[in-house]
Design a protein around this motif. Structure first.
Motif, PDB file in Angstrom:
ATOM      1  N   ALA A   7       0.693  -0.961   0.524  1.00 27.50           N
ATOM      2  CA  ALA A   7       0.315   0.372   0.168  1.00 27.50           C
ATOM      3  C   ALA A   7       0.933   1.396  -0.055  1.00 27.50           C
ATOM      4  N   ALA A  79      -1.660  -1.415  -3.643  1.00 25.89           N
ATOM      5  CA  ALA A  79      -2.557  -0.108  -3.233  1.00 25.89           C
ATOM      6  C   ALA A  79      -2.665   0.971  -3.003  1.00 25.89           C
ATOM      7  N   GLY A 308      -3.627  -0.293   3.560  1.00 24.29           N
ATOM      8  CA  GLY A 308      -3.691  -1.759   2.723  1.00 24.29           C
ATOM      9  C   GLY A 308      -4.489  -2.152   3.096  1.00 24.29           C
ATOM     10  N   ALA A 311      -7.877  -2.037   1.870  1.00 25.66           N
ATOM     11  CA  ALA A 311      -7.812  -2.456   0.007  1.00 25.66           C
ATOM     12  C   ALA A 311      -8.472  -3.661  -0.079  1.00 25.66           C
TER      13      ALA A 311
END
Lengths: 337, 231
Positions: A7, A79, A308, A311
Protein backbone atom coordinates in the motif's frame (compact mmCIF):
# COMPACT_ATOMS: atom_id res chain seq x y z
CA UNK A 1 -8.64 -15.23 0.65
CA UNK A 2 -5.05 -14.63 1.73
CA UNK A 3 -3.63 -11.36 0.48
CA UNK A 4 -0.36 -9.49 0.78
CA UNK A 5 -0.96 -5.91 -0.32
CA UNK A 6 1.69 -3.27 -0.93
CA UNK A 7 0.00 0.00 0.00
CA UNK A 8 1.14 3.53 -0.87
CA UNK A 9 -0.14 6.80 0.60
CA UNK A 10 0.93 10.32 -0.45
CA UNK A 11 -2.25 12.37 -0.05
CA UNK A 12 -0.72 15.15 2.06
CA UNK A 13 2.70 15.56 3.68
CA UNK A 14 3.68 11.98 4.57
CA UNK A 15 5.28 9.65 2.04
CA UNK A 16 4.23 6.20 3.21
CA UNK A 17 4.32 2.55 2.14
CA UNK A 18 3.32 -0.64 3.93
CA UNK A 19 2.79 -4.35 3.38
CA UNK A 20 -0.43 -5.67 4.93
CA UNK A 21 -1.55 -9.28 5.24
CA UNK A 22 -5.27 -10.08 4.98
CA UNK A 23 -6.34 -6.55 5.91
CA UNK A 24 -5.42 -7.17 9.54
CA UNK A 25 -1.68 -7.77 10.00
CA UNK A 26 1.02 -5.16 9.54
CA UNK A 27 4.04 -6.83 7.94
CA UNK A 28 5.82 -3.51 7.47
CA UNK A 29 4.82 0.14 7.80
CA UNK A 30 7.12 2.97 6.71
CA UNK A 31 6.30 6.68 7.00
CA UNK A 32 8.59 9.48 5.91
CA UNK A 33 7.28 12.73 7.37
CA UNK A 34 7.95 16.13 5.82
CA UNK A 35 6.70 18.09 8.80
CA UNK A 36 10.03 19.89 9.33
CA UNK A 37 9.98 21.20 5.76
CA UNK A 38 6.54 22.78 6.18
CA UNK A 39 6.95 24.17 9.71
CA UNK A 40 8.46 27.48 8.63
CA UNK A 41 5.47 28.11 6.32
CA UNK A 42 2.97 27.50 9.14
CA UNK A 43 1.18 24.81 7.14
CA UNK A 44 1.56 22.29 4.35
CA UNK A 45 2.68 23.89 1.06
CA UNK A 46 1.32 21.66 -1.75
CA UNK A 47 4.18 22.25 -4.21
CA UNK A 48 6.80 21.49 -1.57
CA UNK A 49 4.89 18.38 -0.48
CA UNK A 50 4.87 17.13 -4.09
CA UNK A 51 8.61 17.78 -4.47
CA UNK A 52 9.36 15.77 -1.32
CA UNK A 53 7.15 12.88 -2.39
CA UNK A 54 9.03 12.44 -5.66
CA UNK A 55 12.33 12.45 -3.73
CA UNK A 56 11.18 9.85 -1.20
CA UNK A 57 8.77 7.57 -3.02
CA UNK A 58 11.03 4.73 -4.23
CA UNK A 59 13.10 4.82 -1.03
CA UNK A 60 9.98 4.39 1.10
CA UNK A 61 8.54 1.58 -1.06
CA UNK A 62 11.87 -0.25 -1.07
CA UNK A 63 12.10 0.02 2.70
CA UNK A 64 8.55 -1.32 3.13
CA UNK A 65 9.40 -4.36 0.98
CA UNK A 66 12.78 -4.87 2.67
CA UNK A 67 11.29 -4.72 6.17
CA UNK A 68 8.62 -7.18 5.08
CA UNK A 69 11.39 -9.33 3.60
CA UNK A 70 9.34 -9.61 0.41
CA UNK A 71 9.83 -9.32 -3.33
CA UNK A 72 7.15 -8.19 -5.81
CA UNK A 73 6.43 -11.88 -6.54
CA UNK A 74 5.13 -12.35 -2.99
CA UNK A 75 2.48 -9.64 -3.42
CA UNK A 76 -1.20 -10.07 -4.29
CA UNK A 77 -1.91 -6.47 -5.29
CA UNK A 78 -0.83 -2.85 -5.03
CA UNK A 79 -3.09 -0.33 -3.27
CA UNK A 80 -2.83 3.44 -3.34
CA UNK A 81 -4.73 6.42 -1.98
CA UNK A 82 -6.77 7.74 -4.91
CA UNK A 83 -8.26 10.67 -2.95
CA UNK A 84 -9.19 12.93 -1.31
CA UNK A 85 -6.07 15.01 -0.72
CA UNK A 86 -3.68 17.42 -2.40
CA UNK A 87 -3.85 16.53 -6.08
CA UNK A 88 -0.15 17.03 -6.84
CA UNK A 89 0.76 14.90 -3.84
CA UNK A 90 -1.73 12.14 -4.69
CA UNK A 91 -0.34 11.91 -8.22
CA UNK A 92 3.10 10.81 -7.01
CA UNK A 93 1.76 7.84 -5.08
CA UNK A 94 -0.69 6.94 -7.82
CA UNK A 95 1.87 7.00 -10.64
CA UNK A 96 4.45 5.12 -8.59
CA UNK A 97 1.80 2.52 -7.72
CA UNK A 98 0.72 2.17 -11.35
CA UNK A 99 4.32 1.85 -12.59
CA UNK A 100 5.13 -0.73 -9.90
CA UNK A 101 1.95 -2.72 -10.58
CA UNK A 102 2.57 -2.61 -14.33
CA UNK A 103 6.21 -3.70 -13.99
CA UNK A 104 5.16 -6.82 -12.09
CA UNK A 105 1.75 -7.52 -13.61
CA UNK A 106 -0.04 -6.91 -10.31
CA UNK A 107 -3.64 -5.69 -9.93
CA UNK A 108 -4.10 -2.19 -8.52
CA UNK A 109 -6.73 -0.90 -6.09
CA UNK A 110 -7.48 2.82 -5.57
CA UNK A 111 -8.47 3.48 -1.98
CA UNK A 112 -10.31 6.33 -0.27
CA UNK A 113 -8.16 8.09 2.32
CA UNK A 114 -10.93 8.26 4.92
CA UNK A 115 -11.88 4.62 4.39
CA UNK A 116 -8.22 4.02 5.21
CA UNK A 117 -8.41 6.02 8.44
CA UNK A 118 -11.47 4.02 9.49
CA UNK A 119 -9.78 0.71 8.61
CA UNK A 120 -6.74 1.62 10.72
CA UNK A 121 -8.88 0.16 13.51
CA UNK A 122 -9.03 -3.20 11.78
CA UNK A 123 -5.26 -3.47 12.27
CA UNK A 124 -5.81 -3.38 16.05
CA UNK A 125 -8.99 -5.48 16.54
CA UNK A 126 -11.62 -6.77 14.11
CA UNK A 127 -14.29 -4.27 13.14
CA UNK A 128 -17.81 -5.34 14.15
CA UNK A 129 -20.93 -4.09 12.43
CA UNK A 130 -22.99 -2.00 12.60
CA UNK A 131 -20.20 0.36 13.48
CA UNK A 132 -19.99 4.10 13.96
CA UNK A 133 -16.82 5.96 13.03
CA UNK A 134 -15.99 9.48 14.13
CA UNK A 135 -13.43 10.76 11.60
CA UNK A 136 -11.56 13.87 12.75
CA UNK A 137 -8.53 15.27 10.98
CA UNK A 138 -7.09 18.42 9.42
CA UNK A 139 -9.43 18.07 6.46
CA UNK A 140 -12.38 16.05 7.81
CA UNK A 141 -14.96 15.93 10.56
CA UNK A 142 -17.47 13.19 9.82
CA UNK A 143 -19.68 10.63 11.47
CA UNK A 144 -19.87 7.52 9.30
CA UNK A 145 -22.14 4.51 9.80
CA UNK A 146 -20.94 1.14 8.47
CA UNK A 147 -23.35 -1.82 8.28
CA UNK A 148 -20.73 -4.16 6.76
CA UNK A 149 -17.27 -4.06 5.17
CA UNK A 150 -17.22 -1.53 2.36
CA UNK A 151 -20.52 0.10 3.31
CA UNK A 152 -20.31 3.77 4.29
CA UNK A 153 -23.19 6.05 5.19
CA UNK A 154 -22.38 9.66 5.96
CA UNK A 155 -24.48 10.57 9.00
CA UNK A 156 -22.98 13.99 9.66
CA UNK A 157 -20.15 16.22 8.50
CA UNK A 158 -18.74 19.66 9.04
CA UNK A 159 -20.41 22.49 7.19
CA UNK A 160 -17.34 24.72 7.29
CA UNK A 161 -13.96 24.10 8.96
CA UNK A 162 -12.73 20.64 9.85
CA UNK A 163 -11.93 20.19 13.54
CA UNK A 164 -8.20 19.97 12.80
CA UNK A 165 -8.37 23.15 10.74
CA UNK A 166 -9.98 24.98 13.67
CA UNK A 167 -7.21 23.67 15.93
CA UNK A 168 -4.54 25.00 13.55
CA UNK A 169 -6.19 28.40 13.30
CA UNK A 170 -6.68 28.77 17.05
CA UNK A 171 -3.06 27.68 17.55
CA UNK A 172 -1.99 30.52 15.27
CA UNK A 173 -4.04 33.01 17.33
CA UNK A 174 -2.21 31.72 20.42
CA UNK A 175 1.17 31.91 18.63
CA UNK A 176 1.77 28.17 19.01
CA UNK A 177 4.10 26.38 16.59
CA UNK A 178 2.75 24.36 13.66
CA UNK A 179 1.14 21.86 13.85
CA UNK A 180 -0.84 23.43 16.67
CA UNK A 181 -3.20 20.60 17.67
CA UNK A 182 -0.87 18.79 20.08
CA UNK A 183 0.12 22.10 21.71
CA UNK A 184 -3.51 23.07 22.35
CA UNK A 185 -4.17 19.60 23.71
CA UNK A 186 -1.19 19.89 26.08
CA UNK A 187 -2.08 23.43 27.24
CA UNK A 188 -5.72 22.43 27.77
CA UNK A 189 -4.57 19.48 29.85
CA UNK A 190 -2.45 21.74 32.07
CA UNK A 191 -5.10 24.43 32.56
CA UNK A 192 -7.22 24.64 35.70
CA UNK A 193 -9.64 27.19 34.23
CA UNK A 194 -11.37 27.57 30.90
CA UNK A 195 -12.59 30.60 28.99
CA UNK A 196 -16.26 29.96 28.20
CA UNK A 197 -16.80 29.60 24.47
CA UNK A 198 -20.08 28.64 22.71
CA UNK A 199 -21.07 25.09 21.72
CA UNK A 200 -22.29 25.01 18.13
CA UNK A 201 -25.07 22.39 18.01
CA UNK A 202 -26.83 23.48 14.77
CA UNK A 203 -30.51 22.57 14.37
CA UNK A 204 -32.20 19.97 16.59
CA UNK A 205 -31.29 16.42 15.65
CA UNK A 206 -28.51 17.34 13.23
CA UNK A 207 -25.33 15.29 13.22
CA UNK A 208 -23.49 17.99 11.27
CA UNK A 209 -20.76 20.15 12.74
CA UNK A 210 -19.65 23.76 12.47
CA UNK A 211 -16.40 25.07 13.89
CA UNK A 212 -15.96 28.40 12.15
CA UNK A 213 -18.18 30.20 14.71
CA UNK A 214 -16.12 28.79 17.56
CA UNK A 215 -12.93 29.82 15.82
CA UNK A 216 -14.32 33.37 15.40
CA UNK A 217 -15.31 33.44 19.08
CA UNK A 218 -11.69 32.71 20.03
CA UNK A 219 -10.40 35.39 17.65
CA UNK A 220 -12.92 37.92 19.00
CA UNK A 221 -12.01 37.08 22.58
CA UNK A 222 -8.31 37.73 21.86
CA UNK A 223 -9.19 40.93 20.00
CA UNK A 224 -11.35 42.26 22.88
CA UNK A 225 -8.68 41.46 25.43
CA UNK A 226 -6.06 43.20 23.27
CA UNK A 227 -8.29 46.28 23.01
CA UNK A 228 -8.63 46.41 26.77
CA UNK A 229 -4.88 46.01 27.08
CA UNK A 230 -5.26 42.72 28.95
CA UNK A 231 -3.09 39.63 28.46
CA UNK A 232 -4.84 36.42 27.51
CA UNK A 233 -3.87 33.22 29.30
CA UNK A 234 -3.22 30.79 26.43
CA UNK A 235 -3.87 27.69 28.54
CA UNK A 236 -7.32 28.95 29.54
CA UNK A 237 -8.19 29.78 25.95
CA UNK A 238 -6.90 26.37 24.80
CA UNK A 239 -9.00 24.57 27.39
CA UNK A 240 -12.08 26.65 26.59
CA UNK A 241 -11.73 25.90 22.89
CA UNK A 242 -10.95 22.21 23.33
CA UNK A 243 -13.78 21.72 25.84
CA UNK A 244 -16.24 23.08 23.27
CA UNK A 245 -14.93 20.91 20.42
CA UNK A 246 -14.77 17.76 22.54
CA UNK A 247 -18.21 18.23 24.09
CA UNK A 248 -19.93 18.63 20.72
CA UNK A 249 -18.03 15.77 19.05
CA UNK A 250 -18.72 13.43 21.97
CA UNK A 251 -22.39 14.31 22.35
CA UNK A 252 -23.22 13.92 18.65
CA UNK A 253 -21.30 10.65 18.38
CA UNK A 254 -23.12 9.30 21.44
CA UNK A 255 -26.54 10.27 20.11
CA UNK A 256 -25.78 8.65 16.75
CA UNK A 257 -24.47 5.49 18.44
CA UNK A 258 -27.74 5.19 20.34
CA UNK A 259 -29.96 5.94 17.34
CA UNK A 260 -28.29 3.34 15.10
CA UNK A 261 -27.73 0.74 17.81
CA UNK A 262 -24.10 0.15 16.87
CA UNK A 263 -21.90 -2.63 18.26
CA UNK A 264 -18.72 -0.60 18.08
CA UNK A 265 -17.66 3.04 18.02
CA UNK A 266 -14.28 3.98 16.60
CA UNK A 267 -12.38 7.21 16.23
CA UNK A 268 -10.07 7.80 13.28
CA UNK A 269 -7.94 10.52 11.73
CA UNK A 270 -5.14 12.73 13.02
CA UNK A 271 -7.23 14.59 15.61
CA UNK A 272 -8.26 11.28 17.23
CA UNK A 273 -4.72 11.35 18.67
CA UNK A 274 -5.98 14.24 20.83
CA UNK A 275 -5.89 13.19 24.51
CA UNK A 276 -8.83 15.35 25.55
CA UNK A 277 -11.04 13.84 22.84
CA UNK A 278 -9.88 10.27 23.48
CA UNK A 279 -10.53 10.52 27.21
CA UNK A 280 -13.98 12.01 26.72
CA UNK A 281 -15.03 9.36 24.18
CA UNK A 282 -13.54 6.52 26.27
CA UNK A 283 -15.39 7.61 29.43
CA UNK A 284 -18.66 8.27 27.63
CA UNK A 285 -18.82 4.93 25.82
CA UNK A 286 -17.58 2.98 28.86
CA UNK A 287 -20.61 4.38 30.71
CA UNK A 288 -22.86 3.63 27.77
CA UNK A 289 -21.53 0.05 27.53
CA UNK A 290 -20.57 0.29 23.85
CA UNK A 291 -17.02 -0.84 22.94
CA UNK A 292 -14.97 2.17 21.86
CA UNK A 293 -11.63 1.94 20.07
CA UNK A 294 -9.09 4.36 18.77
CA UNK A 295 -5.92 3.26 16.97
CA UNK A 296 -2.50 3.90 18.50
CA UNK A 297 -0.99 7.26 17.60
CA UNK A 298 1.13 6.07 14.65
CA UNK A 299 -1.99 4.62 12.99
CA UNK A 300 -4.09 7.77 13.62
CA UNK A 301 -1.85 10.03 11.58
CA UNK A 302 -1.48 9.42 7.84
CA UNK A 303 0.08 6.05 7.00
CA UNK A 304 -0.09 3.41 4.30
CA UNK A 305 -0.95 0.47 6.60
CA UNK A 306 -4.52 1.75 6.89
CA UNK A 307 -4.76 1.97 3.09
CA UNK A 308 -3.64 -1.64 2.81
CA UNK A 309 -6.23 -2.71 5.41
CA UNK A 310 -9.11 -1.08 3.51
CA UNK A 311 -7.75 -2.27 0.16
CA UNK A 312 -7.86 -5.93 1.26
CA UNK A 313 -11.65 -5.79 1.59
CA UNK A 314 -11.95 -3.91 -1.69
CA UNK A 315 -9.77 -6.48 -3.42
CA UNK A 316 -11.76 -9.39 -2.02
CA UNK A 317 -14.98 -7.64 -3.18
CA UNK A 318 -13.49 -7.51 -6.71
CA UNK A 319 -12.73 -3.79 -6.89
CA UNK A 320 -9.90 -3.03 -9.35
CA UNK A 321 -8.30 0.11 -10.71
CA UNK A 322 -6.41 0.45 -13.97
CA UNK A 323 -3.49 2.26 -15.59
CA UNK A 324 -5.65 5.35 -16.25
CA UNK A 325 -6.24 5.94 -12.52
CA UNK A 326 -6.07 9.65 -11.73
CA UNK A 327 -5.86 11.61 -8.50
CA UNK A 328 -9.28 12.53 -7.10
CA UNK A 329 -8.74 15.45 -4.74
CA UNK A 330 -12.46 15.75 -3.90
CA UNK A 331 -13.25 12.01 -3.91
CA UNK A 332 -16.39 11.11 -1.96
CA UNK A 333 -16.54 8.22 0.47
CA UNK A 334 -18.75 5.74 -1.35
CA UNK A 335 -19.88 2.24 -0.61
CA UNK A 336 -17.87 -0.27 -2.64
CA UNK A 337 -19.99 -3.37 -2.00
CA UNK B 1 19.84 -2.54 -26.05
CA UNK B 2 16.18 -1.55 -25.60
CA UNK B 3 15.31 1.89 -24.21
CA UNK B 4 11.95 3.08 -23.00
CA UNK B 5 11.64 6.86 -23.44
CA UNK B 6 9.17 9.00 -21.50
CA UNK B 7 8.36 12.67 -22.12
CA UNK B 8 5.61 14.38 -20.07
CA UNK B 9 7.35 17.63 -19.11
CA UNK B 10 4.65 19.79 -20.69
CA UNK B 11 1.17 19.38 -22.13
CA UNK B 12 2.24 17.02 -24.96
CA UNK B 13 2.86 13.35 -24.15
CA UNK B 14 5.32 11.03 -25.84
CA UNK B 15 6.61 7.54 -25.10
CA UNK B 16 8.86 5.42 -27.30
CA UNK B 17 10.66 2.10 -27.52
CA UNK B 18 14.06 2.40 -29.20
CA UNK B 19 16.18 -0.68 -29.88
CA UNK B 20 19.87 -0.19 -30.77
CA UNK B 21 19.05 3.32 -31.93
CA UNK B 22 16.09 2.27 -34.10
CA UNK B 23 12.67 3.60 -33.18
CA UNK B 24 10.41 0.53 -32.86
CA UNK B 25 7.27 2.30 -31.68
CA UNK B 26 6.40 5.79 -30.59
CA UNK B 27 3.35 7.63 -29.34
CA UNK B 28 3.17 11.41 -29.67
CA UNK B 29 0.03 13.25 -28.66
CA UNK B 30 -1.18 16.64 -27.54
CA UNK B 31 -4.82 15.94 -26.84
CA UNK B 32 -5.46 17.55 -23.43
CA UNK B 33 -5.54 14.19 -21.63
CA UNK B 34 -3.78 14.69 -18.27
CA UNK B 35 -0.52 12.81 -17.89
CA UNK B 36 -1.74 11.07 -14.76
CA UNK B 37 -4.59 9.72 -16.86
CA UNK B 38 -2.64 9.10 -20.05
CA UNK B 39 1.01 8.35 -19.34
CA UNK B 40 0.84 4.79 -17.97
CA UNK B 41 -1.73 3.63 -20.55
CA UNK B 42 0.64 5.06 -23.20
CA UNK B 43 3.60 3.17 -21.72
CA UNK B 44 1.52 -0.01 -21.77
CA UNK B 45 0.44 0.62 -25.37
CA UNK B 46 3.88 1.46 -26.73
CA UNK B 47 5.38 -1.70 -25.21
CA UNK B 48 2.55 -3.72 -26.76
CA UNK B 49 3.19 -2.10 -30.13
CA UNK B 50 6.90 -2.87 -29.82
CA UNK B 51 5.99 -6.42 -28.73
CA UNK B 52 8.12 -6.32 -25.62
CA UNK B 53 7.41 -6.80 -21.92
CA UNK B 54 8.46 -4.49 -19.09
CA UNK B 55 11.15 -6.99 -18.08
CA UNK B 56 12.79 -6.71 -21.52
CA UNK B 57 13.52 -3.00 -21.12
CA UNK B 58 17.29 -2.46 -20.68
CA UNK B 59 17.27 1.24 -19.75
CA UNK B 60 14.86 4.10 -19.22
CA UNK B 61 15.29 7.65 -20.49
CA UNK B 62 13.09 10.43 -19.19
CA UNK B 63 12.60 14.10 -19.87
CA UNK B 64 13.68 15.56 -16.52
CA UNK B 65 12.40 19.14 -17.01
CA UNK B 66 12.14 22.01 -16.92
CA UNK B 67 8.44 22.40 -17.63
CA UNK B 68 5.11 21.94 -15.88
CA UNK B 69 5.94 20.91 -12.29
CA UNK B 70 3.23 18.27 -12.22
CA UNK B 71 3.99 17.05 -15.73
CA UNK B 72 7.69 16.60 -15.03
CA UNK B 73 6.94 14.86 -11.74
CA UNK B 74 4.60 12.34 -13.34
CA UNK B 75 7.19 11.34 -15.95
CA UNK B 76 9.99 11.22 -13.40
CA UNK B 77 7.90 9.24 -10.88
CA UNK B 78 6.94 6.64 -13.48
CA UNK B 79 10.50 6.45 -14.85
CA UNK B 80 12.22 6.16 -11.49
CA UNK B 81 9.72 3.63 -10.15
CA UNK B 82 10.13 1.45 -13.24
CA UNK B 83 13.93 1.83 -13.22
CA UNK B 84 14.20 1.05 -9.51
CA UNK B 85 11.84 -1.91 -9.43
CA UNK B 86 13.13 -3.44 -12.70
CA UNK B 87 16.71 -2.69 -11.59
CA UNK B 88 17.60 -0.87 -14.82
CA UNK B 89 19.62 2.30 -15.40
CA UNK B 90 17.76 5.63 -15.59
CA UNK B 91 18.98 8.58 -17.64
CA UNK B 92 17.54 12.08 -17.38
CA UNK B 93 17.49 14.44 -20.34
CA UNK B 94 16.69 18.14 -20.59
CA UNK B 95 13.16 18.66 -21.91
CA UNK B 96 14.48 21.69 -23.81
CA UNK B 97 17.31 19.77 -25.45
CA UNK B 98 14.83 17.11 -26.54
CA UNK B 99 12.66 19.81 -28.12
CA UNK B 100 15.67 21.47 -29.79
CA UNK B 101 16.68 18.10 -31.24
CA UNK B 102 13.51 18.21 -33.37
CA UNK B 103 15.06 21.14 -35.25
CA UNK B 104 18.61 19.81 -35.40
CA UNK B 105 18.72 19.86 -39.23
CA UNK B 106 18.60 23.64 -39.10
CA UNK B 107 22.01 25.30 -39.49
CA UNK B 108 21.40 28.49 -37.46
CA UNK B 109 20.71 28.77 -33.73
CA UNK B 110 17.87 26.74 -32.17
CA UNK B 111 15.79 28.17 -29.34
CA UNK B 112 13.36 25.70 -27.68
CA UNK B 113 10.69 27.56 -25.77
CA UNK B 114 8.13 26.54 -23.17
CA UNK B 115 5.66 28.92 -21.54
CA UNK B 116 6.23 29.42 -17.80
CA UNK B 117 3.42 32.02 -17.51
CA UNK B 118 3.60 35.71 -16.50
CA UNK B 119 5.66 36.59 -19.59
CA UNK B 120 8.35 34.08 -18.59
CA UNK B 121 9.62 31.04 -20.46
CA UNK B 122 11.78 27.99 -19.93
CA UNK B 123 14.37 28.19 -22.64
CA UNK B 124 17.90 27.37 -23.81
CA UNK B 125 19.96 27.90 -26.93
CA UNK B 126 21.64 25.31 -29.15
CA UNK B 127 23.85 25.44 -32.20
CA UNK B 128 22.14 23.87 -35.19
CA UNK B 129 23.43 20.60 -36.72
CA UNK B 130 25.77 19.85 -33.77
CA UNK B 131 23.25 20.57 -30.97
CA UNK B 132 26.07 22.15 -29.02
CA UNK B 133 24.71 23.98 -25.96
CA UNK B 134 25.13 27.76 -26.25
CA UNK B 135 22.86 28.83 -23.36
CA UNK B 136 21.97 26.44 -20.53
CA UNK B 137 18.39 25.65 -19.52
CA UNK B 138 16.92 28.63 -17.73
CA UNK B 139 13.74 30.37 -16.60
CA UNK B 140 13.56 33.99 -17.71
CA UNK B 141 11.35 36.71 -19.11
CA UNK B 142 10.64 36.72 -22.83
CA UNK B 143 12.05 40.27 -23.03
CA UNK B 144 15.38 39.28 -21.47
CA UNK B 145 15.59 36.29 -23.79
CA UNK B 146 15.04 38.46 -26.85
CA UNK B 147 17.73 40.91 -25.73
CA UNK B 148 20.24 38.04 -25.34
CA UNK B 149 19.35 36.51 -28.70
CA UNK B 150 19.62 39.84 -30.46
CA UNK B 151 23.27 40.07 -29.36
CA UNK B 152 24.12 36.96 -31.41
CA UNK B 153 23.01 38.76 -34.62
CA UNK B 154 22.31 35.36 -36.20
CA UNK B 155 19.10 33.67 -37.38
CA UNK B 156 17.31 31.77 -34.60
CA UNK B 157 14.73 29.03 -35.11
CA UNK B 158 12.09 28.91 -32.36
CA UNK B 159 10.54 25.53 -31.65
CA UNK B 160 7.68 24.43 -29.37
CA UNK B 161 3.89 24.69 -29.14
CA UNK B 162 4.17 27.80 -26.95
CA UNK B 163 6.17 29.82 -29.52
CA UNK B 164 2.96 31.24 -31.01
CA UNK B 165 2.02 32.83 -27.70
CA UNK B 166 5.19 34.96 -27.74
CA UNK B 167 5.69 35.28 -31.50
CA UNK B 168 4.61 38.91 -31.66
CA UNK B 169 7.21 39.96 -29.08
CA UNK B 170 9.90 37.77 -30.65
CA UNK B 171 9.29 39.11 -34.14
CA UNK B 172 9.17 42.71 -32.92
CA UNK B 173 12.54 42.26 -31.22
CA UNK B 174 14.41 40.06 -33.69
CA UNK B 175 12.75 40.91 -36.99
CA UNK B 176 13.91 38.74 -39.88
CA UNK B 177 16.38 36.87 -37.63
CA UNK B 178 13.42 35.11 -35.97
CA UNK B 179 12.33 31.93 -37.73
CA UNK B 180 9.30 29.90 -36.70
CA UNK B 181 9.97 26.14 -36.82
CA UNK B 182 7.52 24.09 -38.89
CA UNK B 183 4.60 23.15 -36.65
CA UNK B 184 5.05 19.46 -37.42
CA UNK B 185 8.15 19.45 -35.18
CA UNK B 186 6.60 21.37 -32.27
CA UNK B 187 5.82 18.32 -30.18
CA UNK B 188 8.66 16.79 -28.11
CA UNK B 189 9.38 13.14 -28.96
CA UNK B 190 10.41 10.42 -26.55
CA UNK B 191 12.64 8.97 -29.31
CA UNK B 192 14.69 12.18 -29.15
CA UNK B 193 14.88 11.81 -25.37
CA UNK B 194 16.28 8.30 -25.88
CA UNK B 195 18.77 9.39 -28.55
CA UNK B 196 20.13 12.13 -26.30
CA UNK B 197 20.27 9.67 -23.38
CA UNK B 198 22.23 7.16 -25.48
CA UNK B 199 25.11 9.63 -25.68
CA UNK B 200 25.32 9.72 -21.87
CA UNK B 201 26.86 7.17 -19.51
CA UNK B 202 24.42 4.70 -17.91
CA UNK B 203 23.55 5.51 -14.29
CA UNK B 204 23.98 3.12 -11.40
CA UNK B 205 20.79 1.60 -10.07
CA UNK B 206 21.53 3.11 -6.62
CA UNK B 207 21.38 6.62 -8.11
CA UNK B 208 17.73 6.07 -9.11
CA UNK B 209 16.44 6.77 -5.59
CA UNK B 210 17.96 10.24 -5.71
CA UNK B 211 16.79 11.09 -9.22
CA UNK B 212 14.63 14.24 -9.11
CA UNK B 213 13.17 16.70 -11.63
CA UNK B 214 15.14 19.73 -12.82
CA UNK B 215 12.56 22.40 -12.00
CA UNK B 216 14.89 25.37 -12.66
CA UNK B 217 12.76 27.34 -10.21
CA UNK B 218 12.25 27.15 -6.46
CA UNK B 219 8.68 26.76 -5.23
CA UNK B 220 6.76 30.04 -4.92
CA UNK B 221 6.23 29.64 -1.16
CA UNK B 222 9.97 29.12 -0.76
CA UNK B 223 10.77 32.23 -2.82
CA UNK B 224 8.34 34.30 -0.76
CA UNK B 225 9.79 32.94 2.46
CA UNK B 226 13.33 33.84 1.37
CA UNK B 227 12.14 37.34 0.48
CA UNK B 228 10.60 37.69 3.97
CA UNK B 229 13.88 36.62 5.60
CA UNK B 230 15.80 39.31 3.75
CA UNK B 231 13.58 42.08 5.11
Amino acid sequence: METYILAIETSCDETAAAVIKNGTDIISNVVSSQIDSHKRFGGVVPEIASRHHVEQITIVIEEALAKANMTPNDLTAVAVTEGPGLVGALLIGINAAKAFAFAHGLPIVGTHHIAGHIYANNLVQPMEFPLLALVVSGGHTEIVLMKEHGHFELIGETRDDAAGEAYDKVARVLNLPYPGGPHIDRLAHEADEAVKFPRIWLEEGSYDFSFSGLKSAVINYKHNMDQRGEEIIPAHVAKGFQDSVVEVLTAKTLRAAREFGVKQVIAAGGVSANKGLRTSLEETFAQEGIPFYVPPLHLCTDNAAMIGAAAHYMFVAGVRGNMAMNGRPGMELKTWV
Amino acid sequence: MIYLGIETANAPLSVAVVEDGNVIAEIVQNNKVTHSNGAMPAVEEVLQKAKITAAQIDAIAVSQGPGSYTGVRIGVTIAKTLAWTLQKPLIGVSSLQALAANASLYSGLICPLVDARRQHVYTALYEGLTLEEIMVDTHESIDDLCIKLKAFARPVMFVGTDVDKYWETIEAQLGHLAIRAPRAIDLPRASQVVHIAMAQPLSTVEATHHFVPQYKRIAEAEANWLKEQKK
